[in-house]
Design an enzyme around this catalytic site. Structure first.
Site, PDB file in Angstrom:
ATOM      1  N   ASP A  49      58.773  51.440  32.600  1.00  0.00           N
ATOM      2  CA  ASP A  49      59.449  51.535  31.304  1.00  0.00           C
ATOM      3  C   ASP A  49      60.485  50.427  31.116  1.00  0.00           C
ATOM      4  OD1 ASP A  49      58.098  54.083  30.868  1.00  0.00           O
ATOM      5  OD2 ASP A  49      59.547  54.917  32.279  1.00  0.00           O
ATOM      6  N   HIS A  77      52.668  50.844  27.311  1.00  0.00           N
ATOM      7  CA  HIS A  77      53.315  49.591  26.941  1.00  0.00           C
ATOM      8  C   HIS A  77      53.444  49.521  25.417  1.00  0.00           C
ATOM      9  CE1 HIS A  77      51.744  47.711  30.941  1.00  0.00           C
ATOM     10  NE2 HIS A  77      52.716  48.586  31.118  1.00  0.00           N
TER      11      HIS A  77
END
Length: 465
Positions: A49, A77
């Site tokens: 992340d 993503h």
């Protein structure tokens, strides 16, 4: 100096066991050629992340090939282009570049319905994904995630919770069970699906029966899934290629810019992460070689993506976690929710012991520091710089997770800047305290920071050199 006779009876002068006159070395196959093309790698340096998608999107603008080498649709993503937010789980983020070929390598495990669902959802968001099937290649050696792998993933998590009172916090996308099938050598690959379907069907039924034997409460609709897979096989077939040959051609052919997008992150690596709270693949730099069939000598620059603070989804030790107002502020300002699961991310101060460990494993050429703007409101900022257990300093990042839960952290306190950085487009535009924060990270890691992110879009990535 002496002379010896060769096989044809001719004499050759010899000095110290070597021919006195040597052939021209330029033509010798014994001298290795310098690789024509090297791959550029983008990897997460924390627990995921970090904003890898944005960095890949930035680099993919002039790339010829963008590759995924490991993981599955447990990755998440986010890429923002022209104010449109795209979410990718299996597709490489570079698929938005219509001039580039996107490649899913053999190290990736693929849930085929998930792949096509992901494409269809992103097609509805904007024009970025139009024509994606024409520019996507998939390795014939990649393993398949089946629906029953996902069901098993959920059952295993439930069993862990019941037996030990804690689970691993998996995404329940079937990634672990699929890699287990791969390691047990009863998995099925893309090449199986797109060849003789009758043979594939027999192997599929055997694999399904294997899991039914192991999990009595598993519900599998074998015929329905086979029917679904047969339809997908026709759509998939034109995309499938010999991945090893594809990469060899790319690496040794005409000049090309080849970008590799790592999923997950270093501290989730099956070997080097915070085991057992890890993913099931190698998401450090070694996974590039095994997940694409790329020789080590063809690895070029390796960029580590580091969030300006630290986050983690799910359970597991987290030494710099702030379970307080600071953590709440980081979570709220950073909109810290998992792209794949929607779960709330745990937040804490930047842990440089952890990032230095990731650098030991990956050898980062440079760092991309993301989400610096989330720290804009803080009057002071802490950075973790050392671990201690029972008052004794630890020389490095511990392997034992029981130890990691016991560490106390030494912090360096740096002054905040208490103003917005979102409009900055050059390093000089940043307040001096933000510049000093970046400099401190560089000095501690002995790795340069190449980009600094102060917003969502690729335009908000400040390039330092």
């Amino acid at each position: 100096m002496a002379s010896i006779s060769n096989a044809n009876g001719a004499e050759t002068l010899v000095q110290n066991g070597e021919p006195a006159v040597k052939r021209a070395r330029e033509s010798s196959p014994r001298i290795p050629k310098e690789p024509q093309n090297k791959v550029t790698v983008v990897l997460g340096a924390q627990w995921g992340d970090e904003g890898k998608g944005k960095v890949v999107d930035l680099l993919a603008m002039d790339a010829d090939i963008v590759c995924r080498c490991q993981g599955g649709n447990n990755a998440g993503h986010t890429v923002v282009v022209d104010s449109v937010e795209y979410d990718f789980h299996l597709l490489p983020s570079g698929v938005l570049n219509k001039k580039a070929v996107s490649f899913i390598g053999n190290g990736v495990v693929i849930h085929i319905p998930g792949l096509f669902d992901e494409a269809e959802k992103n097609l509805k968001k904007g024009k970025g994904l139009q024509g994606w099937e024409e520019r996507l290649k998939i390795s014939d050696r990649a393993h398949i995630v089946f629906n029953f792998h996902q069901a098993v993933d959920g059952i295993q998590e439930q069993q862990r919770q019941q037996q030990e009172g804690k689970n691993l916090g998996t995404t329940k996308k079937g990634i672990g069970p699929a890699y287990s099938s791969k390691a047990a050598r009863n998995g099925l690959r893309i090449c199986d699906l797109v060849s003789n379907f009758k043979v594939f069907e027999n192997k599929f039924r055997m694999l399904a029966d294997h899991f039914l034997t192991m999990y009595s409460n598993l519900n599998i609709d074998i015929d329905s899934e086979l029917e679904q897979l047969k339809k997908y096989a026709d759509r998939l077939r034109p995309l499938v290629t010999d991945g090893v040959y594809f990469m060899h051609q790319a690496l040794t052919g005409p000049s090309k810019k080849i970008l590799v997008e790592g999923a997950n992150a270093a501290l989730l690596d099956i070997d080097f992460g915070t085991y057992p709270f890890v993913t099931s693949s190698n998401c450090t730099v070694g996974g590039v070689c095994t997940g694409l069939g790329v020789p080590p000598s063809y690895i070029g620059r390796v960029y580590g993506v580091v969030k300006a603070y630290t986050t983690r989804v799910g359970v597991g030790a987290f030494p710099t976690e702030q379970d307080n107002d600071i953590g709440e502020m980081l979570q709220s300002r950073g909109k810290e929710f998992g792209v794949t699961t929607g779960r709330r991310r745990r937040c804490g101060w930047l842990d440089l012991i952890l990032v230095r460990y990731a650098h030991m494993v990956n050898g980062f050429s440079a760092i991309a520091l993301t989400k610096l703007d989330i720290l804009d409101t803080l009057p002071e900022i802490k950075v973790g710089v050392a671990y201690n257990i029972d008052g004794k300093p630890l020389p490095s990042f511990p392997a034992n997770m029981d130890d990691l839960t016991r560490v106390s952290v030494d912090y360096k306190v740096l002054p905040g800047w208490c103003c917005s950085t979102e409009e900055a487009r050059r390093f000089e535009d940043l307040p001096s305290q933000a510049q000093n924060y970046i400099q401190f990270i560089e000095d501690f890691l002995q790795v340069p920071v190449k980009w600094v992110g102060v917003g969502k879009s690729r335009e908000s990535m400040i390039k330092l050199f």
